[in-house]
Each structure stands twice: as structure tokens, then as C-alpha cells.
Scaffold this active site. Sequence first.
Site, PDB file in Angstrom:
ATOM      1  N   LYS B  32      45.753  -3.243 -29.069  1.00 18.15           N
ATOM      2  CA  LYS B  32      47.002  -3.856 -29.487  1.00 18.15           C
ATOM      3  C   LYS B  32      47.778  -2.904 -30.384  1.00 18.15           C
ATOM      4  O   LYS B  32      48.991  -2.683 -30.202  1.00 18.15           O
ATOM      5  CB  LYS B  32      46.669  -5.149 -30.241  1.00 18.15           C
ATOM      6  CG  LYS B  32      47.664  -6.249 -30.050  1.00 18.15           C
ATOM      7  CD  LYS B  32      47.111  -7.543 -30.650  1.00 18.15           C
ATOM      8  CE  LYS B  32      46.125  -8.232 -29.734  1.00 18.15           C
ATOM      9  NZ  LYS B  32      45.137  -9.055 -30.460  1.00 18.15           N
ATOM     10  N   ARG B 103      46.627  -9.299 -37.564  1.00 18.62           N
ATOM     11  CA  ARG B 103      45.748  -9.655 -36.447  1.00 18.62           C
ATOM     12  C   ARG B 103      44.752  -8.527 -36.146  1.00 18.62           C
ATOM     13  O   ARG B 103      44.998  -7.362 -36.474  1.00 18.62           O
ATOM     14  CB  ARG B 103      46.554 -10.011 -35.207  1.00 18.62           C
ATOM     15  CG  ARG B 103      47.353  -8.875 -34.620  1.00 18.62           C
ATOM     16  CD  ARG B 103      48.043  -9.327 -33.326  1.00 18.62           C
ATOM     17  NE  ARG B 103      49.050 -10.346 -33.595  1.00 18.62           N
ATOM     18  CZ  ARG B 103      49.769 -10.936 -32.637  1.00 18.62           C
ATOM     19  NH1 ARG B 103      49.565 -10.632 -31.368  1.00 18.62           N
ATOM     20  NH2 ARG B 103      50.689 -11.814 -32.933  1.00 18.62           N
ATOM     21  N   GLY B 112      40.834 -14.109 -27.977  1.00 19.23           N
ATOM     22  CA  GLY B 112      40.427 -15.268 -28.757  1.00 19.23           C
ATOM     23  C   GLY B 112      39.398 -14.960 -29.817  1.00 19.23           C
ATOM     24  O   GLY B 112      38.744 -15.842 -30.344  1.00 19.23           O
ATOM     25  N   MET B 114      39.780 -13.545 -32.874  1.00 23.32           N
ATOM     26  CA  MET B 114      40.184 -13.992 -34.219  1.00 23.32           C
ATOM     27  C   MET B 114      41.625 -14.432 -34.136  1.00 23.32           C
ATOM     28  O   MET B 114      42.448 -13.755 -33.525  1.00 23.32           O
ATOM     29  CB  MET B 114      40.030 -12.862 -35.231  1.00 23.32           C
ATOM     30  CG  MET B 114      39.896 -13.394 -36.647  1.00 23.32           C
ATOM     31  SD  MET B 114      39.985 -12.104 -37.883  1.00 23.32           S
ATOM     32  CE  MET B 114      41.709 -12.197 -38.304  1.00 23.32           C
ATOM     33  N   ARG B 349      51.070  -5.874 -22.275  1.00 21.39           N
ATOM     34  CA  ARG B 349      49.764  -5.450 -21.754  1.00 21.39           C
ATOM     35  C   ARG B 349      49.825  -5.505 -20.232  1.00 21.39           C
ATOM     36  O   ARG B 349      50.736  -6.137 -19.670  1.00 21.39           O
ATOM     37  CB  ARG B 349      48.649  -6.342 -22.277  1.00 21.39           C
ATOM     38  CG  ARG B 349      48.847  -7.781 -21.919  1.00 21.39           C
ATOM     39  CD  ARG B 349      47.815  -8.673 -22.587  1.00 21.39           C
ATOM     40  NE  ARG B 349      48.154 -10.069 -22.344  1.00 21.39           N
ATOM     41  CZ  ARG B 349      47.687 -11.079 -23.065  1.00 21.39           C
ATOM     42  NH1 ARG B 349      46.893 -10.859 -24.091  1.00 21.39           N
ATOM     43  NH2 ARG B 349      48.014 -12.322 -22.782  1.00 21.39           N
ATOM     44  N   HIS B 465      18.323 -16.168   5.549  1.00 20.88           N
ATOM     45  CA  HIS B 465      18.804 -16.098   6.930  1.00 20.88           C
ATOM     46  C   HIS B 465      20.207 -16.685   7.039  1.00 20.88           C
ATOM     47  O   HIS B 465      21.114 -16.093   7.621  1.00 20.88           O
ATOM     48  CB  HIS B 465      17.828 -16.849   7.842  1.00 20.88           C
ATOM     49  CG  HIS B 465      18.274 -16.944   9.256  1.00 20.88           C
ATOM     50  ND1 HIS B 465      18.953 -18.032   9.748  1.00 20.88           N
ATOM     51  CD2 HIS B 465      18.186 -16.051  10.281  1.00 20.88           C
ATOM     52  CE1 HIS B 465      19.243 -17.826  11.021  1.00 20.88           C
ATOM     53  NE2 HIS B 465      18.784 -16.633  11.372  1.00 20.88           N
ATOM     54  N   SER B 817      20.766   5.833  11.263  1.00 20.20           N
ATOM     55  CA  SER B 817      21.474   4.735  10.619  1.00 20.20           C
ATOM     56  C   SER B 817      20.508   4.069   9.649  1.00 20.20           C
ATOM     57  O   SER B 817      19.469   3.554  10.055  1.00 20.20           O
ATOM     58  CB  SER B 817      21.962   3.735  11.666  1.00 20.20           C
ATOM     59  OG  SER B 817      22.589   2.648  11.034  1.00 20.20           O
ATOM     60  N   CYS B 885      23.753   0.671   7.871  1.00 23.49           N
ATOM     61  CA  CYS B 885      24.140  -0.602   8.469  1.00 23.49           C
ATOM     62  C   CYS B 885      23.464  -1.771   7.778  1.00 23.49           C
ATOM     63  O   CYS B 885      23.454  -2.874   8.288  1.00 23.49           O
ATOM     64  CB  CYS B 885      23.839  -0.610   9.964  1.00 23.49           C
ATOM     65  SG  CYS B 885      22.092  -0.459  10.337  1.00 23.49           S
ATOM     66  N   TYR B 905      29.406   7.390   7.935  1.00 25.70           N
ATOM     67  CA  TYR B 905      30.029   6.075   8.017  1.00 25.70           C
ATOM     68  C   TYR B 905      29.189   5.017   7.318  1.00 25.70           C
ATOM     69  O   TYR B 905      28.001   5.225   7.055  1.00 25.70           O
ATOM     70  CB  TYR B 905      30.259   5.673   9.484  1.00 25.70           C
ATOM     71  CG  TYR B 905      28.995   5.347  10.242  1.00 25.70           C
ATOM     72  CD1 TYR B 905      28.488   4.050  10.274  1.00 25.70           C
ATOM     73  CD2 TYR B 905      28.303   6.341  10.925  1.00 25.70           C
ATOM     74  CE1 TYR B 905      27.327   3.761  10.965  1.00 25.70           C
ATOM     75  CE2 TYR B 905      27.142   6.049  11.614  1.00 25.70           C
ATOM     76  CZ  TYR B 905      26.651   4.760  11.631  1.00 25.70           C
ATOM     77  OH  TYR B 905      25.501   4.470  12.303  1.00 25.70           O
TER      78      TYR B 905
END
Lengths: 933, 933
Positions: B32, B103, B112, B114, B349, B465, B817, B885, B905
Site C-alpha cells: 500500500k 493503516r 482485513g 488491521m 491495486r 475410476h 510416452s 499421457c 508433447y
Amino acid sequence: MEAKTEAKTKFKQYVFSFQEGDGHNKKLLGGKGANLCEMTQIGLNVPPGFVISTEACLAYLDSPDHSPPDGLGDQVQQQIRVLEQQTGKGFGDPKNPLLVSVRSGSAMSMPGMMDTILNLGLNSETLAGLIRQTGNQRFGYDAYRRFIQLFGKVALGIADEKFDKPFDEIKKREGVKADIGLSADHLREISEVFLEVVRHETGRPFPSNVYEQLEIAIRAVFNSWLGKRAIDYRREFHITPDMANGTAVNVCTMVFGNMGSSSATGVGFTRNPGTGENVMYGEYLVNAQGEDVVAGIRTPKPVQEMEYEMPEMYRQLVDLRNRLENHYREVQDYEYTIENGTLYCLQTRNGKMNAVARVRTSVEMANEGLIDREQALLRVDPEELEQLLHPRLDPKHTVNAVAQGLSASPGAASGAVVFDADRAELLGRSGEKVILVREETKPEDIHGFFAAQGILTSRGGKTSHAAVVARGMGKPCVAGAEGIKVDVRNRQAQFGEKVLHEGDIITIDGGTGNVYLGEIPTVAPEFSRELRALLGWADSVARLKVMTNADTAVAADQARDYGAMGIGLCRTERMFNASDRLPIVVDMILANTTEERQAALDRLLPIQRGDFKELLKVMAPRPVTIRLLDPPIHEFLPSEKQLEQELDHLQQLRKTVEGVTDLVGAMRLMHTQTRGTPPMPLPFGEGGTELVNAAIAKKQLMLNKVRELFEINPMLGHRGVRLGLTYPEIYAMQIRAVLEAVAECTKDGIVVDAEIMVPQVCTSEELKRVKLIVDKVKREVETEYGTPVHFKFGTMIEVVRACMRARQLADVAEFFSFGTNDLTQASFSFSREDAENKFLPFYNETGILQDNPFEVLDVNGVGQLMRLTVDWGRKERPDLKVGICGEQGGHPSSIRFCHHIGLNYVSCSPPRVPVARLAAAHAALTEENYRTD
Amino acid sequence: MEAKTEAKTKFKQYVFSFQEGDGHNKKLLGGKGANLCEMTQIGLNVPPGFVISTEACLAYLDSPDHSPPDGLGDQVQQQIRVLEQQTGKGFGDPKNPLLVSVRSGSAMSMPGMMDTILNLGLNSETLAGLIRQTGNQRFGYDAYRRFIQLFGKVALGIADEKFDKPFDEIKKREGVKADIGLSADHLREISEVFLEVVRHETGRPFPSNVYEQLEIAIRAVFNSWLGKRAIDYRREFHITPDMANGTAVNVCTMVFGNMGSSSATGVGFTRNPGTGENVMYGEYLVNAQGEDVVAGIRTPKPVQEMEYEMPEMYRQLVDLRNRLENHYREVQDYEYTIENGTLYCLQTRNGKMNAVARVRTSVEMANEGLIDREQALLRVDPEELEQLLHPRLDPKHTVNAVAQGLSASPGAASGAVVFDADRAELLGRSGEKVILVREETKPEDIHGFFAAQGILTSRGGKTSHAAVVARGMGKPCVAGAEGIKVDVRNRQAQFGEKVLHEGDIITIDGGTGNVYLGEIPTVAPEFSRELRALLGWADSVARLKVMTNADTAVAADQARDYGAMGIGLCRTERMFNASDRLPIVVDMILANTTEERQAALDRLLPIQRGDFKELLKVMAPRPVTIRLLDPPIHEFLPSEKQLEQELDHLQQLRKTVEGVTDLVGAMRLMHTQTRGTPPMPLPFGEGGTELVNAAIAKKQLMLNKVRELFEINPMLGHRGVRLGLTYPEIYAMQIRAVLEAVAECTKDGIVVDAEIMVPQVCTSEELKRVKLIVDKVKREVETEYGTPVHFKFGTMIEVVRACMRARQLADVAEFFSFGTNDLTQASFSFSREDAENKFLPFYNETGILQDNPFEVLDVNGVGQLMRLTVDWGRKERPDLKVGICGEQGGHPSSIRFCHHIGLNYVSCSPPRVPVARLAAAHAALTEENYRTD
């Protein structure tokens, strides 16, 4: 001489006389040929002869029309001329005929591949000369008819029966039973008939030209290399072309041991192959040919008698024996013939002998200075040693096996069959010898193993529970004997055709897998002075230490006697299965709260502490590696099916009891109503329902737990450290038991070396959490006992991921121990129990996998993982101690690999300890030529 | 000025004015504070203020007595003096009081944590000045009482209720409902009561010295860093000290939006965070404070109205929005206040938004040139994309869930509950929407999956499954919803308190795991233009290709639409489970001879060929990798228990039928005897026995087979290539089906790219044997079809040993694979199905393992194996194609690792394809800073 020089310069040398052939070039000359050359050249009296090389054979077979290579014919003729000069005889010379034998011989021994052709060089003319020379007509015709038949069969491919039929007809016609009853005339007639057989079968007359005979014989030998028998044999025994390619042909002058009373023939070993004793050993027959010994018509005499019968010959034979051993530096199996007072050595080869003899001769030959100790060690195959440590069936027994299973754990045992572990324990305690016969065994049968002489199962492989446990205990086991049907309920079993009842005696031979009815005597094992000496030498050259897998003081004691240098694996769960502990373990498993579980554990603690203390003391000061609980806990409970049956049974019982209770109640009511007072209480019926209900409740609890614990793949389930971390109080108890045992020993002044090992670890985080428990318990025990507690902390490496994380694990663990059983399963994705019953035999038979990886370490796959693990682990902790405690730790080729990758020790079952010690020495002695794929 | 210089030279600088603080040093100034500095320095109108650094906080907390570091007090005073100069006001000055807000703010957003203290600097004297200045007594007292309460609570730690009680009493006494009804006098009275509350609770009067107020507030902020809330939050969100350590304190001049009609307060997003549209977006309130918006008493107006109400202010606001986006190059969520016609920006922000908006803003900002395409790609979290591809529950629904399970497969669906797959198929075919509800699913339920909108199970984890298959099909699934008890027999289930019957409607949300009664409307998925654009950019930077796991043409078609570049895994066994095939498969399994088996296979061949042809055509010309049969064949048979029950049932039936037959027989007999003629045949009773007997025989056959096939650890059993080699005719059929499909496509002029993949390989010998079959079938098919057949031959890498033998396998295989599901099981020795029900949740919760390795690739263990495999395999075959895979192939962190080790891949289920495409791009864009353990 000109022709010879010319051949030499123009063509390759294919033919070598015994004087010139290189005795070490078995590849070129074959084993037999090389040996004949070598014997000739070291001055032994070998009949003159020559060798046609394997190169000639290959050239012949490679040529499109199977023609002998150029120059071969000339070279053979030249060598025949040399033989003629050496013997003064003439090949085909009717006056003084030179006869030869022709035999095959490749680089690798292929026994019985081709028969030897004897007496080659006989024809009607030379036969007459032979008869003239020997003055023995019968001898001449006998030799002739034998030659025609052998040549016809071996060289011309005529079936034996073609000769046997007319031969038998003549014998029948003459009323003669044995060949010996045939006269010279008979034999002459037979010779003539045989010549006719050959003409009829081949369409050509029997070759009378001796050179033609020789050429046909040589071709026959060459052709035999590609015969079906030879090809099959090479396939069967995995003989590849680089081991033996082509066969040589040995042509050797005939000598005759049947020339009269100063002739003889015999065979011998340079030492007793049964006991290894350094004595003359063998048999001979006077006035006989080698065949006569085989025919068994006359009984040969022990060689010792020759000292009296033919003292000079005996002196020469002793000399021959000594020269053979001094030259070959190995026990020889030799053949000789005495022809008219001259001793000829016809053949020699390394003698086959049993393990006892091999060990004794090795040690004695080393002590005699014939060989050095390294040679003595390498001379003995480690695998052989195991036979020495188990009772064997008396080799003289003649009983036939009634069933055949797998040789799961070596040794032989007889006893009464029993079909469950409780009965085995009961009868075993009363001193009876029993054989535990089960379809398969489970961990809860363990007390039956202790009580039994041996174990027989009808299901499961060489690494089934029964096999592994029996091997661990050194008890004989035959597993997977499918011919046996066990019927536990009726306490009987079908053994082939026969039904056996509890108490009937059987004998099992774990070395062969045979099962016999009745008792067969056994021969006790011997751990001889020579074996101890040999293994002592082994230890001094080995780099690997040999530990043992042992769970009991008895096993540990035996292993120590066998030379174990510590315990590499103590499976604590084996202790849980003893009958005094199992109920406590079951309580622990059924506990609903940590408190209940702790209460059960508190009862187990002193028992485990006692076990560990005993083990540590037996092995002191050697290391004892204690593995924390490994199997899934459902293994300590009966099966779901069994519990369901028991519950069924109990519920039936309840109905009966309730009926009785009702009856009793009705009777009491009636009594009260009719007499006005209640009757005396009855001794049964009342309270029974409560008892049965309690039993039902307990069984139901067990059944629920079994169902809750059910796992689809228990091998990959909730076990080992996973269990130890979810129920930390179990491991805490075991750790405390170990450390208290150490503390008590320390206070007793005994130096012990304990190691705590965590199973199934896959991440260092698991190890760290167990270490926290260890550290806490250590502090507590040290405070309570007022003594420092020394021990090591390490991990099993049996999960693949542990291999990959070796570096991180080595940060926490002081030692690694490869659990290659589980590691092999995980590496192959083969469930051991399933694979050995399903596809693994097929894989081995068809050569997809060469070995069963659960028996022989798979060095290319699992071994590769191990190698990475060792390297990575030692990067983190250079002095990391690494060992192996899987089944394969006792297997020589696996041990060799373990040596190669730098392990510190192997651990195996007690009876494998001697094997492993010798294998470890072999590994060290042969490390230079070690290769893996 | 002297003092300031002195402090600067003597002590570290702890305090930074908004003009001087480094806007990028969030670690020092908190998020902040840094933002306030940055906004100030880029010329936005931020109220003057300063930041006390996190270093001051840490120094304070590290000091033994929690004292502020030397120099801090002076530096704060100096900054206050600067504020006084900038605003012309005086801190504590009754005439023109300077009020500030205080703050906290750390490097990481901890919302949240403080509360902000507003209006600090008020006391009785400055209050009077404020009232004088504003001429608004009520405003003054309202500010004062709010300040006292907030300060009392936040800085002095007094519980809210101590203030709320007297406040409510006064409201009650005055008969006032809402705060707005309180007059200035009431508020003054309340202020006085509040001062008394503070005195009573703290034992000291409320601090009237404004510097004392400020010091107390600063200390309170510092202390809050070690408060329970903060510590819990950091643990929950894994915020480690290197991410945020200590909190900064922001002190900022108060501005007031409630100064009259030329004042206002508002919040806004620079673009619409719901749709991503590039428009002004937000709300404001005239003459109000931020709190009023939150309190909800007045309804704020959309920002568009400001254009008419306060046109100059609106122009300034548009300008502010543009400057914010141009500077931050990211959608901003900002707050502002207008005080008497002056616009102050109070905070900004990065805006949170949903996936739709994130994708659209990314693409549009890139097209606008605000960011480049790489930034656009990195701006979207790949995981977010999956939400876009599934129907979602209408976010406006208000129904409460009746049960909660695991979010096993995303998407939402409503339908009638059915309890078995057959009913699901039946009702599904008739067009009804159904949800298949099972305890757990098995492969034989597959036809039910096809028919159902979604799947709900009461057992099993995210990789059960049901979960795996549903994800593969892209259907919603909630698994392991333990609150549901399924009673298949009675076609009903307990859902929490309620019992549902077949046909009752439920809704499941696979994204959250929630289950609802009744139908809840869903929102359809959108594969927007922007998403296509973004993924197109992704493909052009990614090195990894993204394939899909698909077994049906429908799935393949969908995956292609999602951008799949081929099929990386087609599981042929899925096709076996369809209802028209399963009976043939069962016949194949029950076959006793090779001939019988071949007959069944002959019937399967055309069906499989058709399947493959369709898949190849849909994907043409992209590669389609077809895996040969993998699961153990017993998976195609019912369970032992089920068969036993069915047999029981049939045997009961037989008795009944026999009874009927007897009865009919008796009647006929009677009829014949009484009437002399046999009666007409009856339509039932006779012949029934034979039918039942045949059914019994078939079931018995199946039961025997199931028992024969039983395996203790099926995961490590007789499956994959092991099955393929023991029953080579099965693989031969499948290979033929693939090659014939290729041949037919080729003849049709379609260019297809088929790959045959062998599962469960552990040694190259297995691969070689399958290759022999492949070569033979290829020759046959090429001859039959008269066309060359092109395809690739490769292997799954899912067995650990295959990794170790990568080099040898690469000699035979053209591609690898990785099957990381099985490989993970074998590496960890965790049975997936068991582990997720037993110890794995415990392992994850306690941090022994950070992730579930079946969801997130274990890069340190399994990944290490993969890395070795790729390296070794490419040593043998440099152009070896390697992919993955397993389930994890669609997971971004796993994809990142796959990129890192050089795979070609990844393959994942269709709905994960977009995720994977973006993740592959991320992997390429961030590869430089990739690290593994």
C-alpha cells in the site's frame, strides 16, 4: 618332404600332430584334441595321432557343396605317413596294419554327440594281417564286425536295428544268449552279413579302401556339427558360436587292452571324487577293452589291487596320476590302456565331484602347494556350498516320488503330516516330528513353522510366503506341489492317488522338490574343517561383509556359526506372530482409541525388548539391524472368508445355546410352579448365551476391521513407515524396545551394535519424522537408565522414489539397506506372488527375461537404480554404509554386482551365509573382468 | 532543519514521504505504501502522507522491550511538519487541525488484517476547530465518536461490545432505529460516554495529545504483525518471511467526501471486471464517506451518471483511470474521494476479475499496445481457463448444498438420479437427463457414463475410476461424497437427512464438489474469440505440443476444437466396454483354446477397425497414438461377489422352475390317466430348466475364470504387454485393426498419422516380440490392401525398469510416452486407489508430501526418473519423440517440468487442452528462472 613343404606354403594348416598342436587352443583343436596334444607334449605316453582343426570343419560346412578345403586331404595323408613312421605299421598294410580311432571334439564338451569309430583301417586284407599278428581269430572278427557296425551307423547313417536284427537271428539260431558265447566263426559270419547290410542300405559295397574309410569318417564328423542332436544340445545349454564353433576330428592310433594278461584298461580319478581324499581312485580290467567295462559283464577291480596284480604297471599309473595333477593342478578324470605291458594314457579331463570333495580337494591342494589360495577359492562354485548345510536324502534310497513341487528351501525332512499350524505346534511340542502341509501359508502360521521339520504347500512359488520364511529359518520347503489337494476340514490330503491323514509320515526334499510317502533316511550336513578353512581365506580377500537375515536368537546363533558378521535384517513383525503375542497385536489393531492401542503396546514392549536383547547378545559385538514394523496390519488378522465362516459357526452355536437356555428356563419354571421352590442352578446352559455373544462381538469387530483395512493392492498399501507415521505409538514402542535393550546390555557390560531401520521410505520427510520419535525416546531411555545409548539410524531402500532421493535421504540416514524384493517388484511392476503363478514362468521359458528377478538380481534394471542410489547417497555422505537385505543378497551373481557398485555388505538367510562369503571372495578376485550391459 | 539533517546522518531512514519513497520497494514500504508513493510521484493527486518502513517494524519487534528504533520518533515528527507545510494545517492545532489516517501494509496483501484508524488528531480542542471550520456540528461529533471507538478498539484493544452496548442503550432511550437518526447532541453524548469507556477499560484517560495518539497507533500497527490473526493468515496462505516480513505504517492526510454537494466518494475498476469490456466501471456517492457505501444505507450511483451530475469531476476521473492504466498496464481497482471539487486518488491495486474478463482484457490490452503478447499470456493463470469450458452454476442461485464431495471433474449438471449404468443408459437414450449415482464405479459402468450428464459417487478420491473417466469425457463428477448412502437394491439413496428415489432431480457442481437437491440453472461455457486469439499466441511461443487423451470420435472432435494437436493416448480397452462389445470380450476371455479366442477376436476386429478409422479421420492429418490393451482382463468380468450372488439367484430360480415342471408333469400324468389322452402342451414350465441350467453353466464358467484370474496386487499383475505376449492373438487383432484402418484411410485419400503404443513394457525384449507381430501384420495388410501402410511404433514408459532401460528401448521404439499414473504408483509404491482412501490425505495435511503426486507430477522423484529416461533414450536415438499421457499432463506445474526436460508433447483430457496450451506457453516464457530441488 617336398610335397609337405609345398602344402604348408600353399594352404592353411588344418592338421596338427599331437606333438605340434597347441594344447591351449581348444577353439582350434577342440577340447579333446588340445588335451591329447598337451598330454603328448608333457611326455605322457599317448598313442600317436593328429587333430583336424575346427577351421577345417567350418571351411567344409561353408563350402557350397560340402567339399573339404584345399590341402586337407594332403595334410591328412602326410600325418598318416608320420603315424606309420612312429608305429612302424602301415595304413592298409595287410602285413602290419595301422588301425586308428576317429572321434569328434569341439571347444565345449558336448557329451554323447557322436560315437567314436574304432578300428578304422580294417578290411578283409588287414583283418587277416591283424589275426596273423595277434594269433587271435576271435579277437580279429570281433573287432571287424564292431567296426563295420559302428562305421555303418556313425559314418554311413544306417540304423542300429538293421545290424541288430540279423545279429540277434544268428544268436538265436545258435542258441547263444550273451555275445561272449559267440565263436570266431559266428563272428566271421556276422561280419559278412554286416557287409551285406551295408551294401543293401547304401547301394554300394562297404568301402575297403582305408583312405576312403578315413575320408568318409572325417566328413561324418564334420556333418555331425549341423545334426539335429548337436543343434538341440547347443540350444539347450546356451552354447553360442563364440564359445564353440565347429568340431575338430581326432585321429589316434588304436591300442588294445585285450591283448592278453599283460594288457588292461581302466579309468581313474586323481583323488576320491566322493570325499576328496587324496588317494588313488579308480577301476580296471585285465585283458579287456573299454567297452567291456561299460557292458558290465565283468566286474572291474579297484585300482588298489593292481599294486599286487601288476606292480610295475601300478607304479607307472601312480606316476601318471602325479604327473597329471602336477601339470593340470586340478583333479583329473583319466582313461588308460595297458597294451602288452605298455601304459597308454588315452584321455584326461577335469574331474567332476560333489561339493564335499570339491571343498576338501581345494583346501588340500592349496596346502600341498599345488595351487594357491586364490585358485582354491575360485575352484569352488559358491552355489555348491548350500548342499553342505542341509540334511540330504540318503543317495542310496530307491523310493519314487509321489508328488513334485518347487525346490523352495533346500534340505530334506521326514515327519507326520499336519494341516494347520496349531496342530503342528501341539504335536511338535510333544516331541513329534511333523511336516506342515498347507495349500499356502500366511504370517499367522509362523508358530507352525517353528514346530515343523519342513513345510509343504500345494500353491505358491519359490518366493511365496512359505518359501521365504522357510529359507529364512533354514528349514526344508517344497512349494507349489500341485499334485496335492489339501482338505483342512477333514484333516486329510490327496497325494496323487493316495489319501493321507494327519499323522501319516512323508518325506520332502527341498533340494529337488520331491515328495515321498514314508520316511526316507537322511544324511546329516557337515560344516567341515576344510570348509571353515576355505571360508576363512574367503573372508580375507572379500571386500563385502556378509550379514544374515535373522529374527530369532536360534537363527542368529546358527548364522554366526556359519560366519555371519552381523544381522543385516531382523524383521520385527515375525515376533508379532508368535502365539503368545498375536492376541495382543490383534488387540492393538482393534483399538478404537490411541489409549487402547497404547495399552496393547505397553504389553508388547517388554516382550520385544526381551527379543532384541537376546539377539543383540548373541551377535555382540556385531551389528544388528532391526527393521521397524513393515507389513500392512491386516496381515495379522484372519482372512475375511475365514472370519465369515467362524461367525456363521458361532451364530449356529448361539441358536443351539439359546435352545438349551430356553429348555433350562422352562424346566426351572415348571419346577418352581410344581414344587414352589427354585431348583439348584445347573452347570451349563445359563450364561452360555453371554459367552457366545461376546465371542460373536469380538469376531464381528475383527471382521469389520478386516473390511476396513481391505486394500486393492496391499503390496503398495498402508504399510511400513506409512503405518508408522499414522500410528506413531507403534513405532515409538518398537524404538523404545530397541533402545532399552541396548541400555540393558550396556549396563550388563556387553558391547552391542544396534541399528534402527525404517521400511518403505519414499521421502526424507518420513525419515525426519521417525527421527524425531527416535530422538525423544533416546533422551527418555538415557535418563531412565542413566547410560548413553549408542545406535545407528538408517533406512531401507525398497521404494523407487527413495533411490531418486538418495541424496536427501543420506542427509538423515546413516546407512542404506536395499530391500531388493520390493524394489524389484516396483521396478518391474510385477507383483511377486502373482507373477510367479502367472506370466513369469512363460517369460523365463521364452527368454523374454533370462532369470527370475526375484531370485537373481536384475543388474541391468534394478541394479542400475542401486548404482545411482549408492553414487548419489555417498555424494551427500561419503561414509554412508550401504547393504542389501533382499532375497538376492545370497545369490552369487547378485553379490558380484553388489561388490562392483561398492556396497559394504550383503545380508542373506543363515544357510546362504557360507555361499555369500565365498561369492564375496570370488567377486573381489574377479572384479577386473566384470561387465554389465 | 538542523535536527532533520542530524537525524538523517545519525540514524537509518525509517520514514519516507510519499514524494520520496521508492514505489517499487514493496518489501520496505509495504504494498500500500509503495503504491501511494508511486501514485504521488507519477502526479496523481494523492493526499500528502508518509510511510514508516517495515524495517522500523522489525527493529521494534526485535528489541527486547518493544521500543521504537532510535530516530524513528524524530523522523515521524519531521514528516508531520512537512504535512503541516503542505496542507497549511497544524497537527493538534485547534484552529485548523490536521487529521490523518493510519493503516498497516505489508509486502503481501493481507486483507482485513488491521482496521484503518481514521481522523487521528481529534481531541476536544481540535474537534471544536473542525466544527468551526466545517460549520457542521453533527459531522464533527460523528467523526469524533467514530475515531474514539476505532482507536479504542484497534490501538487500545478494547472490545467492540464495550462501545456498542452504551451506544445501543442511547439509541433505545431516544427511540432511534438507524444511526442516521441520531442528532449532534446524541453523538456528543455518545462521544463522552465513549471517552469514559476508554478510561474505564484502560485505567487511563483517552489520550488527548495528538502525538501520543500517533505513537500509540504506530505501535499498534507494529504489534499487529505478531497478532494471532496475522500469524494464522500467513500460515494459511503460505506467506514466508522472504515474501513479507514486518508491516509498514501509512500515515495519510484525511480528506472528506462528505463536505457537501461538491464532495463525493467512489470506487472503480478501469475495465469491467465481469466481462472485461473496456468501459468506465464503478459507483459513487455524493456527500458521503467511504463507510457510507459499505453501510448500504444509501444506494451508490453508477459512475456513468457522474458525467451529467459532476461533468468536470467525471472528466478528471476518466483522466485518472487512463493515467492509472497507462502507468500500471493492468486493470486497476481504485478508490477516490472528491473534497470540495478536488479529486483525490486514495488507493489503487491490480483488479481481481473472473476468467472471462481476464482473457478479454489481456487480449484487448495487447491489441491496444498497452502490453505485449507475452505479457498478455503471462497475465492469465492457465488453471483459470478450465472454468471457461464447463457449464457453471448460475452464480445467482441461493440453494444450500445437501452434500459435499471432492471436485473430481469440473462443470455443473442437473438430472434425475439413477443408481446403475443400465438404467442410466435406458433413461438417457429416451432423452432424459440423468446423474449416475454410485458408491463407486467400475469399468463395466462405462455405458452409464456416456448416457449420464454427470457422475456422483460416495466413495473414492480425485483419481478414482469415476473421476478419471469423467475427466476424460469432460463430464462433471463429484466423488467421495460421504454424506450419501446409496442403496442400489431399493433404488434409493440417503442424501443427508433426505431419502431420494430414482428419478428425483439433483444438481452437482464438479467445480466445487457441492451436491444440491432440485435443478439449479447453469450458465453455458464460452470459447470466446479472445480465448482463441490468446491460445493462438500461446501456441506460437510454446515448444511443447498439446495432445489429448481421447477414446471416442466425439471426444476427439471436441479436443480438436479446443486446439488439440493430435491424440496422445487412445485407450483401446474403453471400446471393449461398450454394451455391443462386452459380450464378445467375455467370450474371448472364457475361451479355452486359441481357436475359440480367435473366433471372438475375429468378431471384434471389424468393430475396432471402425473405431480407429473414425478417430484417425477426425484427427487427420494429426497423430493418433493408439495404446494396445492394457488392463488385466478380469476387469471385463463382474466381481466374484456379484457372480456368486447371481449364481445363488439362478439356483433359487432353478428350484422354482423345477417345481413348476414337476407340477406340470404331475398334471399331465393325471390328465392322461384320467382322460386317457395327453393334454395340450403348456406355454411354460417345460424347457425352462434347460434355459436356467445353461445360464448357470455360463455364470459358473465366468466365476471359475474370475477365480483363476484373481490377483493379490492387480496393479502389478498380468496386464499390458505381459498379457499381449501370453495371448499374442489379442494384440495381433488390435494391430491389424489399426493397420487396416490406416490402409482404408490411405485408399480413401486421407492422410493419417497412426502410432501404435505398447503398455507396461519393462524390457526391450517385450517390445521386440510385439514388433515381430507388427511387422508380420504390416506385410499382410499391405499385400491385402495393395497400399503401403505408414505408422510409428513406440512404447509407454510407465514401468520403472523401462526408465532404466531407456537406451535399449529407444533402439526399438520410435517414441516414448510417459504413463505417469502408473509410474507414480511404482515410484512411490503407493497404490493410488488405496492411498487416496488411507494415508495420502494425512501425508498431505501434515506436509510429509506437499502435493498429491497423482494430481501434480512429483518432479523430484518421478521427474528425476523421467529426466534420466529422456537423456538416455535420446543418446540412443537423438530424434526420439517423447511425451506424457498421464493425468498430470494437463497440470501447469507438471507441464512446466515437461518443458524443462525437453519433452515434445503433453497429452491431457479434452477440457484441459486449453489449460495445457497456455501452460506450455508459460513454460517457454519463464524457462530461464526454472529450478527443481
